[in-house]
Design an enzyme around this catalytic site. Sequence first.
Site, mmCIF file in Angstrom:
data_model
loop_
_atom_site.group_PDB
_atom_site.id
_atom_site.type_symbol
_atom_site.label_atom_id
_atom_site.label_comp_id
_atom_site.label_asym_id
_atom_site.label_seq_id
_atom_site.Cartn_x
_atom_site.Cartn_y
_atom_site.Cartn_z
ATOM 1 N N ILE A 48 0.826 -1.206 0.000
ATOM 2 C CA ILE A 48 0.000 0.000 0.000
ATOM 3 C C ILE A 48 0.860 1.256 0.000
ATOM 4 O O ILE A 48 0.576 2.230 -0.714
ATOM 5 C CB ILE A 48 -0.950 -0.015 1.216
ATOM 6 C CG1 ILE A 48 -1.996 -1.128 1.069
ATOM 7 C CG2 ILE A 48 -1.652 1.339 1.373
ATOM 8 C CD1 ILE A 48 -2.888 -1.308 2.282
ATOM 9 N N SER A 173 -7.013 -0.321 9.901
ATOM 10 C CA SER A 173 -7.290 -1.642 9.339
ATOM 11 C C SER A 173 -8.763 -1.979 9.530
ATOM 12 O O SER A 173 -9.390 -1.563 10.514
ATOM 13 C CB SER A 173 -6.430 -2.706 10.034
ATOM 14 O OG SER A 173 -6.900 -4.009 9.733
ATOM 15 N N TYR A 186 -2.501 -6.488 17.242
ATOM 16 C CA TYR A 186 -2.455 -5.628 16.055
ATOM 17 C C TYR A 186 -3.791 -4.909 15.871
ATOM 18 O O TYR A 186 -3.826 -3.702 15.599
ATOM 19 C CB TYR A 186 -2.123 -6.469 14.832
ATOM 20 C CG TYR A 186 -2.136 -5.715 13.521
ATOM 21 C CD1 TYR A 186 -1.036 -4.962 13.126
ATOM 22 C CD2 TYR A 186 -3.236 -5.777 12.670
ATOM 23 C CE1 TYR A 186 -1.035 -4.275 11.928
ATOM 24 C CE2 TYR A 186 -3.245 -5.097 11.468
ATOM 25 C CZ TYR A 186 -2.151 -4.344 11.097
ATOM 26 O OH TYR A 186 -2.155 -3.669 9.899
ATOM 27 N N LYS A 190 -4.479 -0.781 15.815
ATOM 28 C CA LYS A 190 -5.111 -0.085 14.699
ATOM 29 C C LYS A 190 -6.410 0.602 15.124
ATOM 30 O O LYS A 190 -6.832 1.590 14.513
ATOM 31 C CB LYS A 190 -5.367 -1.060 13.551
ATOM 32 C CG LYS A 190 -4.087 -1.504 12.849
ATOM 33 C CD LYS A 190 -3.319 -0.318 12.291
ATOM 34 C CE LYS A 190 -2.072 -0.706 11.553
ATOM 35 N NZ LYS A 190 -1.372 0.453 10.942
ATOM 36 N N THR A 221 -1.054 -7.744 -0.216
ATOM 37 C CA THR A 221 0.291 -7.217 -0.025
ATOM 38 C C THR A 221 1.132 -8.266 0.697
ATOM 39 O O THR A 221 0.587 -9.205 1.289
ATOM 40 C CB THR A 221 0.276 -5.933 0.833
ATOM 41 O OG1 THR A 221 -0.081 -6.278 2.175
ATOM 42 C CG2 THR A 221 -0.702 -4.905 0.284
#
Length: 281
Positions: A48, A173, A186, A190, A221
């Site tokens: 990204i 996210s 994580y 976010k 990705t």
Amino acid sequence: MFKSVAQVKRGSLPLVASLLLRSSSSRANNKGILANKVAVITGSTDGIGFAIARRLAQDGAHVVVSSRKQQNVDRAVAALQGEKLSVMGTVCHVGKAEDQERLVAKALEHCGAVDILVCVAGVNPLVGSTLGSSEQVWDKILSVNVKAPALLLSQLLPYMESRGEGSVVLISSIGVYLPEPKLGAYNVSKTAILGLTKTLSMELAPKNIRVNCLVPGLIDTPFSQVLIKDQDLQQTMKTAYKIQRIGRPEDCAGLVSFLCSPDASYITGENIVVAGFSPCL
């Protein structure tokens, strides 16, 4: 560091002009909605971040790319300069104060100013539950994903203020709305980015600096391969949300360019989902 910055501001206007006003053969000249803007993008040598760097440069900005490894920076800069785009790069591990300082100094040394900051760099050292994360994992995730964007912006703020306006885009996210159990800590980091966006947008509005947030869905990705390879997850998404493909990095880039442009001058504090569906009302 600031000695070199002062020297740049006093004595390198011809260099700045040559970087920002390229020849007519370049796409990064006086054409485009971001003409003559300087954009610093962390985590921008693949995925990204790289797509955003390319798009902002295509839209006229001079772009400073960065990531942790010199070879990745060199590869990204060569690829974008090969497209006649105005790009330079430097190594920056955003979790290290000395690397942040070097990134700021390099941007000012080569460009003389900064108008745009896009914080893409992020880490997830553990695939596992929230309560299964060690203190070391928590420290690393929160340091890089949450603390680093705020600290980097605090260093760049005086130079953005001197331009009279600025734009910041943070990256969250889809996991903040639809948490994936594999990415516990994580997801939490976010979610904090949403709060950081709202808070900074209020703090910086009087300075004419806008802060918005990109919320990507499942994007193909290198960073997201643990989810991309989960065929059950993909099928669940296609069934529940009717999305029939995985996102591409380029799906995010145009929105970021828009948010950094004059067309978005009345937009700040927004968290915008790019996921092929909407998890919000």
